[in-house]
Every structure is written in structure tokens, then in C-alpha cells.
Motif scaffolding. Structure first.
Motif, mmCIF file in Angstrom:
data_model
loop_
_atom_site.group_PDB
_atom_site.id
_atom_site.type_symbol
_atom_site.label_atom_id
_atom_site.label_comp_id
_atom_site.label_asym_id
_atom_site.label_seq_id
_atom_site.Cartn_x
_atom_site.Cartn_y
_atom_site.Cartn_z
ATOM 1 N N SER A 15 67.836 15.732 -100.048
ATOM 2 C CA SER A 15 66.448 16.184 -100.039
ATOM 3 C C SER A 15 65.756 15.770 -98.745
ATOM 4 C CB SER A 15 65.719 15.591 -101.240
ATOM 5 O OG SER A 15 64.355 15.818 -101.157
ATOM 6 N N ARG A 16 65.975 14.548 -98.315
ATOM 7 C CA ARG A 16 65.381 14.066 -97.063
ATOM 8 C C ARG A 16 65.918 14.840 -95.868
ATOM 9 N NH1 ARG A 16 65.911 7.671 -98.412
ATOM 10 N NH2 ARG A 16 64.040 7.505 -99.675
ATOM 11 N N LYS A 17 67.209 15.098 -95.872
ATOM 12 C CA LYS A 17 67.825 15.844 -94.773
ATOM 13 C C LYS A 17 67.293 17.273 -94.725
ATOM 14 C CE LYS A 17 72.135 14.949 -93.912
ATOM 15 N NZ LYS A 17 73.608 14.917 -93.951
ATOM 16 N N ALA A 18 67.133 17.891 -95.887
ATOM 17 C CA ALA A 18 66.613 19.259 -95.949
ATOM 18 C C ALA A 18 65.179 19.314 -95.445
ATOM 19 C CB ALA A 18 66.691 19.779 -97.377
ATOM 20 N N LYS A 19 64.391 18.308 -95.791
ATOM 21 C CA LYS A 19 63.002 18.260 -95.335
ATOM 22 C C LYS A 19 62.947 18.110 -93.821
ATOM 23 C CE LYS A 19 58.621 16.048 -96.345
ATOM 24 N NZ LYS A 19 57.934 15.031 -97.127
ATOM 25 N N TRP A 20 63.808 17.272 -93.263
ATOM 26 C CA TRP A 20 63.864 17.057 -91.824
ATOM 27 C C TRP A 20 64.269 18.344 -91.107
ATOM 28 C CZ3 TRP A 20 67.899 17.079 -88.208
ATOM 29 C CH2 TRP A 20 67.595 16.513 -86.984
ATOM 30 N N LYS A 21 65.260 19.046 -91.659
ATOM 31 C CA LYS A 21 65.709 20.302 -91.051
ATOM 32 C C LYS A 21 64.631 21.379 -91.143
ATOM 33 C CE LYS A 21 70.672 19.733 -91.513
ATOM 34 N NZ LYS A 21 71.918 20.265 -92.076
ATOM 35 N N GLN A 22 63.911 21.429 -92.248
ATOM 36 C CA GLN A 22 62.840 22.411 -92.419
ATOM 37 C C GLN A 22 61.715 22.158 -91.422
ATOM 38 O OE1 GLN A 22 62.981 25.058 -94.468
ATOM 39 N NE2 GLN A 22 61.072 25.770 -93.608
ATOM 40 N N LYS A 23 61.413 20.900 -91.177
ATOM 41 C CA LYS A 23 60.374 20.544 -90.220
ATOM 42 C C LYS A 23 60.771 20.995 -88.811
ATOM 43 C CE LYS A 23 57.540 16.521 -89.134
ATOM 44 N NZ LYS A 23 57.391 15.079 -89.306
ATOM 45 N N ALA A 24 62.028 20.796 -88.452
ATOM 46 C CA ALA A 24 62.525 21.221 -87.144
ATOM 47 C C ALA A 24 62.520 22.743 -87.035
ATOM 48 C CB ALA A 24 63.926 20.678 -86.919
ATOM 49 N N TYR A 25 62.891 23.430 -88.106
ATOM 50 C CA TYR A 25 62.915 24.895 -88.105
ATOM 51 C C TYR A 25 61.508 25.463 -87.938
ATOM 52 C CZ TYR A 25 63.687 29.686 -89.633
ATOM 53 O OH TYR A 25 63.713 31.056 -89.697
#
Length: 57
Positions: A15-25
Motif C-alpha cells: 500500500s505504501r509503495k503504491a501510494k509512492w508510485k501514484q504520487k510520482a505518476y
């Protein structure tokens, strides 16, 4: 005496990794959109000042 930490669950770490990737996207989409508007000359929220060189004068 040192005690090992509890292991983080996979769902929490994913979940944390997905949030980080979404922020970068989202940042990427914003940058591409701004770049397109600057190139096309339709930018209203971003002021782009071109520097004049001796060749342009």
C-alpha cells in the motif's frame, strides 16, 4: 537486550509503495501537461520568458 522489530505486513508495504508510485505518476502527468502547454503557447498559469541571444537580435 536488543529485540527484533515486528515484521511489516505485505499489504501495508504494498500500500505504501503504491501510494509512492501514484504520487510520482501524478507529478509526471502535471509536468507533461505543463510542458505541452508551454510548447503550444497556451499556457496561462505559467510565465515562460525566453532569453534572447545575439543570433536572435
Amino acid at each position: 537486550m536488543a529485540v527484533p522489530k515486528k515484521r511489516t505486513s505485505k499489504s501495508k508495504s504494498r500500500s505504501r509503495k503504491a501510494k509512492w508510485k501514484q504520487k510520482a505518476y501524478n507529478a509526471y502527468i502535471k509536468c507533461v501537461s505543463l510542458g505541452k502547454s508551454v510548447i503550444s503557447g497556451k499556457s496561462k498559469s505559467f510565465i515562460y520568458i525566453q532569453q534572447q541571444t545575439e543570433k536572435n537580435l
